[in-house]
Scaffold this motif. Structure first.
Motif, PDB file in Angstrom:
ATOM      1  N   MET A 123       0.869  -1.215   0.029  1.00 57.96           N
ATOM      2  CA  MET A 123       0.073  -0.107  -0.066  1.00 57.96           C
ATOM      3  C   MET A 123       1.046   1.277   0.100  1.00 57.96           C
ATOM      4  SD  MET A 123      -2.821   1.073   2.766  1.00 57.96           S
ATOM      5  CE  MET A 123      -1.789   0.836   4.193  1.00 57.96           C
ATOM      6  N   ILE A 142       0.465   5.474   0.551  1.00 55.42           N
ATOM      7  CA  ILE A 142      -0.467   6.385   1.179  1.00 55.42           C
ATOM      8  C   ILE A 142       0.123   7.606   0.607  1.00 55.42           C
ATOM      9  CG2 ILE A 142      -1.167   7.545   3.257  1.00 55.42           C
ATOM     10  CD1 ILE A 142      -0.417   4.680   4.723  1.00 55.42           C
ATOM     11  N   VAL A 161      -3.782   4.839  -1.439  1.00 58.02           N
ATOM     12  CA  VAL A 161      -4.870   5.588  -0.521  1.00 58.02           C
ATOM     13  C   VAL A 161      -4.272   7.050  -0.884  1.00 58.02           C
ATOM     14  CG1 VAL A 161      -5.568   5.945   1.636  1.00 58.02           C
ATOM     15  CG2 VAL A 161      -4.965   3.687   1.143  1.00 58.02           C
ATOM     16  N   LEU A 195      -2.509   3.338   9.305  1.00 58.77           N
ATOM     17  CA  LEU A 195      -2.446   2.565   8.210  1.00 58.77           C
ATOM     18  C   LEU A 195      -0.806   2.095   7.812  1.00 58.77           C
ATOM     19  CD1 LEU A 195      -5.003   4.187   5.597  1.00 58.77           C
ATOM     20  CD2 LEU A 195      -5.258   2.097   7.220  1.00 58.77           C
ATOM     21  N   GLN A 197      -0.517  -5.210   5.240  1.00 59.92           N
ATOM     22  CA  GLN A 197      -0.884  -4.312   4.422  1.00 59.92           C
ATOM     23  C   GLN A 197      -2.096  -4.435   3.282  1.00 59.92           C
ATOM     24  OE1 GLN A 197       0.843  -0.963   4.124  1.00 59.92           O
ATOM     25  NE2 GLN A 197       0.932  -1.901   5.964  1.00 59.92           N
ATOM     26  N   PRO A 198      -2.922  -3.616   3.452  1.00 59.38           N
ATOM     27  CA  PRO A 198      -4.206  -3.912   2.911  1.00 59.38           C
ATOM     28  C   PRO A 198      -4.316  -3.843   1.281  1.00 59.38           C
ATOM     29  CG  PRO A 198      -4.646  -2.068   4.593  1.00 59.38           C
ATOM     30  CD  PRO A 198      -3.069  -2.339   4.279  1.00 59.38           C
ATOM     31  N   GLU A 253     -10.292  -3.880   3.523  1.00 60.31           N
ATOM     32  CA  GLU A 253      -9.198  -3.963   4.436  1.00 60.31           C
ATOM     33  C   GLU A 253      -8.654  -2.852   4.975  1.00 60.31           C
ATOM     34  OE1 GLU A 253      -6.242  -6.711   2.226  1.00 60.31           O
ATOM     35  OE2 GLU A 253      -7.689  -8.242   2.604  1.00 60.31           O
ATOM     36  N   VAL A 254      -8.375  -1.806   4.072  1.00 61.81           N
ATOM     37  CA  VAL A 254      -8.200  -0.418   4.563  1.00 61.81           C
ATOM     38  C   VAL A 254      -8.972  -0.104   5.734  1.00 61.81           C
ATOM     39  CG1 VAL A 254      -7.993   1.943   3.943  1.00 61.81           C
ATOM     40  CG2 VAL A 254      -7.164   0.419   2.309  1.00 61.81           C
ATOM     41  N   SER A 286      -7.827   0.321   9.654  1.00 56.92           N
ATOM     42  CA  SER A 286      -7.913   1.876  10.086  1.00 56.92           C
ATOM     43  C   SER A 286      -8.146   1.776  11.645  1.00 56.92           C
ATOM     44  CB  SER A 286      -8.686   2.763   9.601  1.00 56.92           C
ATOM     45  OG  SER A 286     -10.276   2.537   9.993  1.00 56.92           O
TER      46      SER A 286
END
Length: 232
Positions: free
Chosen positions: A1, A3, A153, A197, A203-204, A209-210, A214
């Motif tokens: 992921m 961010i 994200v 996150l 890891q989503p 899954e995110v 969280s």
């Protein structure tokens, strides 16, 4: 992921690393635009720069910083940016693995990873030099984000999302329990969310899954959008 954070107008001065080396930055395909923007900022005298960037007299030092982009000391991007979001993120206390999951959108650099070494500068997503920031970046940032082989994200603010839209990315809206958009504390909550996150054990790979990772009151509002519900 991955961010992606928004930058901040305020930036820490100084640094303990050598001067900027574009070849060492992540996403080298963005270097032609980075070079063009740096050259244009360097070409402006202080008074012109202040007028162009709409800076008042108290911010003269920020215009002066743009004249030293190639020679000023650098520091990691997550330590360069300051303000509400970065206070909540508290980067110095994050483990190394978490740093590897964080990037920052930037009008000058397009996209940098957390540990990329950058100087202090002043340029925002809404700035205009010989053209708009969007005209400089075109689809370069979008291509970089689309090429990521991981979930993105996107916590950038609107002006920075426009510099590099990524339709596959998950975006986050912050609202109160009454459904009102949070403005003043928006950055604070996004900083807290990014911190959680980035440190997730697993890891989503999906939006579901995110939301679960969280540990917050996060609701899925579309296949690519989440709403973070907060008390104020």
């Amino acid at each position: 992921m991955l961010i992606v954070l928004p930058p901040s107008e305020t930036k820490a001065a100084g640094g303990t690393h050598p001067a900027l080396d574009l070849s060492e930055l992540s996403f080298p395909e963005l270097n032609p635009v980075r070079e063009s923007l740096i050259s244009e900022l360097e070409s402006l005298d202080i008074d012109t720069a202040m007028a162009t960037l709409k800076l008042g007299p108290k911010l003269r030092s920020e215009a002066e910083a743009n004249l030293e982009l190639r020679s000023a000391p650098t520091c990691p991007a997550l330590l360069r940016y300051t303000g509400v979001l970065f206070d909540a993120l508290d980067a110095p206390t994050l483990p190394e693995a978490a740093w590897g999951r964080l990037a920052v959108g930037s009008a000058l650099f397009g996209l940098v990873m957390a540990d990329d070494l950058i100087p202090r500068y002043r340029l925002s997503g809404s700035s205009r030099l010989s053209g708009t920031m969007k005209s400089y970046w075109g689809d370069a940032i979008t291509k970089v984000l689309a090429a990521q082989e991981q979930l993105v994200v996107d916590l950038r603010s609107g002006a920075y999302q426009q510099l590099g839209p990524c339709k596959e990315a998950i975006t986050v809206r912050v609202e109160t329990k009454e459904g009102k958009v949070v403005s003043h504390w928006n950055k604070h909550y996004k900083g807290e969310l990014a911190r959680v996150l980035a440190q997730a054990d697993r890891q989503p790979t999906t939006i579901e899954e995110v939301a679960e990772a969280s540990g917050m009151d996060v609701r899925i509002t579309s296949p690519t959008s989440l709403t973070l519900v907060v008390a104020r």
